[in-house]
Write an enzyme that holds these catalytic residues in place. Structure first.
Site, PDB file in Angstrom:
ATOM      1  N   MET A   1       3.634 -65.553  91.002  1.00  0.00           N
ATOM      2  CA  MET A   1       3.941 -65.239  89.589  1.00  0.00           C
ATOM      3  C   MET A   1       3.563 -63.518  89.924  1.00  0.00           C
ATOM      4  SD  MET A   1       3.335 -67.899  86.679  1.00  0.00           S
ATOM      5  CE  MET A   1       1.601 -67.860  86.681  1.00  0.00           C
TER       6      MET A   1
ATOM      7  N   LEU B   1      -0.433 -59.929  92.991  1.00  0.00           N
ATOM      8  CA  LEU B   1      -0.843 -60.385  94.241  1.00  0.00           C
ATOM      9  C   LEU B   1      -2.324 -59.868  94.583  1.00  0.00           C
ATOM     10  CD1 LEU B   1       2.270 -60.002  96.332  1.00  0.00           C
ATOM     11  CD2 LEU B   1       1.652 -61.868  94.920  1.00  0.00           C
TER      12      LEU B   1
ATOM     13  N   GLY C   1      -5.725 -63.871  97.980  1.00  0.00           N
ATOM     14  CA  GLY C   1      -5.390 -65.390  98.173  1.00  0.00           C
ATOM     15  C   GLY C   1      -4.090 -65.440  98.425  1.00  0.00           C
ATOM     16  N   HIS C   2      -3.270 -64.941  97.500  1.00  0.00           N
ATOM     17  CA  HIS C   2      -1.697 -64.751  97.932  1.00  0.00           C
ATOM     18  C   HIS C   2      -1.280 -64.233  99.276  1.00  0.00           C
ATOM     19  CE1 HIS C   2      -1.723 -64.034  93.400  1.00  0.00           C
ATOM     20  NE2 HIS C   2      -0.868 -65.050  93.370  1.00  0.00           N
TER      21      HIS C   2
ATOM     22  N   GLY D   1      -1.352 -72.707  97.666  1.00  0.00           N
ATOM     23  CA  GLY D   1      -2.751 -72.745  97.792  1.00  0.00           C
ATOM     24  C   GLY D   1      -3.345 -73.981  97.093  1.00  0.00           C
ATOM     25  N   GLN D   2      -4.556 -74.251  97.839  1.00  0.00           N
ATOM     26  CA  GLN D   2      -5.519 -75.520  97.413  1.00  0.00           C
ATOM     27  C   GLN D   2      -6.178 -75.071  96.148  1.00  0.00           C
ATOM     28  OE1 GLN D   2      -8.688 -76.617  99.996  1.00  0.00           O
ATOM     29  NE2 GLN D   2      -9.659 -77.006  98.137  1.00  0.00           N
ATOM     30  N   LYS D   3      -6.122 -73.632  95.622  1.00  0.00           N
ATOM     31  CA  LYS D   3      -6.709 -73.344  94.500  1.00  0.00           C
ATOM     32  C   LYS D   3      -6.222 -74.165  93.501  1.00  0.00           C
ATOM     33  CE  LYS D   3      -8.444 -70.087  91.633  1.00  0.00           C
ATOM     34  NZ  LYS D   3      -7.223 -70.029  90.375  1.00  0.00           N
TER      35      LYS D   3
ATOM     36  N   GLN E   1      -1.419 -78.837  91.461  1.00  0.00           N
ATOM     37  CA  GLN E   1      -0.032 -78.221  91.403  1.00  0.00           C
ATOM     38  C   GLN E   1       0.435 -78.738  92.966  1.00  0.00           C
ATOM     39  OE1 GLN E   1       1.531 -74.164  90.482  1.00  0.00           O
ATOM     40  NE2 GLN E   1       0.988 -73.756  92.620  1.00  0.00           N
TER      41      GLN E   1
HETATM   42  P1  AMP Z   1       0.028 -67.805  91.118  1.00  0.00           P
HETATM   43  O1  AMP Z   1       0.850 -66.565  91.524  1.00  0.00           O
HETATM   44  O2  AMP Z   1      -1.291 -67.734  90.442  1.00  0.00           O
HETATM   45  O3  AMP Z   1       1.134 -68.910  90.804  1.00  0.00           O
HETATM   46  O4  AMP Z   1      -0.089 -68.442  92.616  1.00  0.00           O
HETATM   47  C1  AMP Z   1       0.669 -68.360  93.844  1.00  0.00           C
HETATM   48  C2  AMP Z   1       0.150 -69.106  94.922  1.00  0.00           C
HETATM   49  O5  AMP Z   1      -0.895 -68.696  95.494  1.00  0.00           O
HETATM   50  C3  AMP Z   1      -0.179 -70.623  94.638  1.00  0.00           C
HETATM   51  O6  AMP Z   1       0.166 -71.529  95.660  1.00  0.00           O
HETATM   52  C4  AMP Z   1      -1.549 -70.731  94.279  1.00  0.00           C
HETATM   53  O7  AMP Z   1      -2.429 -71.956  94.689  1.00  0.00           O
HETATM   54  C5  AMP Z   1      -2.006 -69.529  95.486  1.00  0.00           C
HETATM   55  N1  AMP Z   1      -3.331 -68.900  95.309  1.00  0.00           N
HETATM   56  C6  AMP Z   1      -3.547 -68.394  94.059  1.00  0.00           C
HETATM   57  N2  AMP Z   1      -5.138 -67.820  94.128  1.00  0.00           N
HETATM   58  C7  AMP Z   1      -5.345 -68.307  95.546  1.00  0.00           C
HETATM   59  C8  AMP Z   1      -6.486 -68.203  96.134  1.00  0.00           C
HETATM   60  N3  AMP Z   1      -7.641 -67.696  95.644  1.00  0.00           N
HETATM   61  N4  AMP Z   1      -6.583 -68.584  97.433  1.00  0.00           N
HETATM   62  C9  AMP Z   1      -5.476 -69.203  98.165  1.00  0.00           C
HETATM   63  N5  AMP Z   1      -4.333 -69.262  97.271  1.00  0.00           N
HETATM   64  C10 AMP Z   1      -4.296 -68.902  96.172  1.00  0.00           C
END
Ligand code: AMP
Length: 285
Positions: free
Chosen positions: A29, A32, A35-36, A152-154, A158
């Site tokens: 989303m 970035l 993590g992303h 991500g496992q975060k 999901q």
């Molecule tokens: P989002 O933009 O929050 O929808 O996240 C996009 C992807 O990035 C999802 O698969 C999340 O699980 C992953 N993600 C978000 N934060 C982290 C993090 N701290 N470490 C690893 N992956 C992450």
């Protein structure tokens, strides 16, 4: 390359396919952070071409959630993606993704995960959230037709739900799960951390501290789930609005009699009104 339309993405990916190249998709989303970027780096090592989608998906937000104020930083995201050698950043508008459908709940075909998987953890407070997630991920899979997709496992619930969707619907995509990236302090990186003050960020450390302590107690031999969960209370203050703290099987999200090496502890807690989530595996194997 920044593309905003489905047709442009399809045309570009079609050329790659004709060359027999392996395509990876990283759905995000935007806003970035490292993590992303860890997902993108992994995708670069496993695939010939990488597509990153940047789309704040309206249908996965509830009416009282932060869709309008969710951080949107596309210029910065583009720079980061360029730095990682991303081939396509796909940043569609809601209209490109949904036409007029999102304006009317009854005109969109949804992908809805089984009730069992959503009647707990984040799905319990965020009713309809995972319908929105599965629907947009299914659409992205159909648009990009990747060989692999990186999550991500975060967002532990999901990724389990996406794996289940892929299995149940025979989607020819390999789902690759990547570990949680944290600040040195232990705080899991999240786009929503931007909402926190410096003090809020300190208070937010409690999430990872609780999880680390639960794991340490398990490693010392405590397997009673209630006893493990009770260790959290000494960390919580009036600044923490705990939504859930659960210990489940890491693959099925089922409750078990006792904690074991397949357990995962998951927490959601609001700090300064910001909803934060985190989790930890009891064993890395
Ligand atoms: P989002 O933009 O929050 O929808 O996240 C996009 C992807 O990035 C999802 O698969 C999340 O699980 C992953 N993600 C978000 N934060 C982290 C993090 N701290 N470490 C690893 N992956 C992450």
């Amino acid at each position: 390359m920044l593309l905003n339309t489905i047709n442009e993405v399809r045309a570009e990916v079609k050329k790659w396919r004709a060359e027999g190249l392996k395509v990876g998709l990283v759905p995000t989303m935007g806003a970035l952070h490292e993590g992303h970027l860890s997902l993108i780096k992994r995708a670069k090592t496993e695939c010939d071409k990488v597509v990153v989608s940047v789309f704040v998906n309206p249908i996965q937000f509830g009416p009282s959630e932060d869709f309008d104020k969710y951080p949107r930083t596309l210029d910065e995201d583009m720079k980061l993606c360029d730095g990682e050698g991303v081939d396509i950043v796909f940043a569609p508008t809601p209209k490109e993704m949904y036409g007029d459908c999102r304006l009317s709940n009854d005109c969109l075909t949804y992908v809805c995960p089984p009730f069992f998987f959503v009647d707990k953890l984040c799905g319990k407070s965020r009713v309809g959230h995972f319908d929105g997630v599965c629907t947009v991920v299914m659409k992205l899979f159909n648009i990009v037709q990747p060989d692999c997709a990186f999550f991500g496992q975060k967002d532990a619930q999901q990724v389990i739900i996406i794996k289940k969707m892929v299995r149940d619907l025979n989607i020819p995509v390999e789902v690759i799960q990547c570990p949680i990236v944290r600040e040195n302090s232990g705080l899991a990186l999240s786009s929503r951390n931007k909402y926190l003050s410096d003090e809020g960020k300190k208070d937010a450390l409690v999430l990872s501290q609780i999880l680390n302590n639960i794991k340490a107690c398990y490693k010392k031999g405590v397997t009673d789930i209630e006893a493990l969960k009770e260790t959290a209370y000494s960390y919580l203050t009036e600044k923490h609005d705990l939504e859930y703290l659960e210990i489940y099987n890491k693959n099925t999200l089922e409750e078990e009699m006792d904690a074991n090496d397949n357990s995962i502890a998951l927490i959601a807690c609001k700090v300064e009104g910001v909803r934060l989530i985190d989790n930890i595996y009891f064993s890395e194997v």
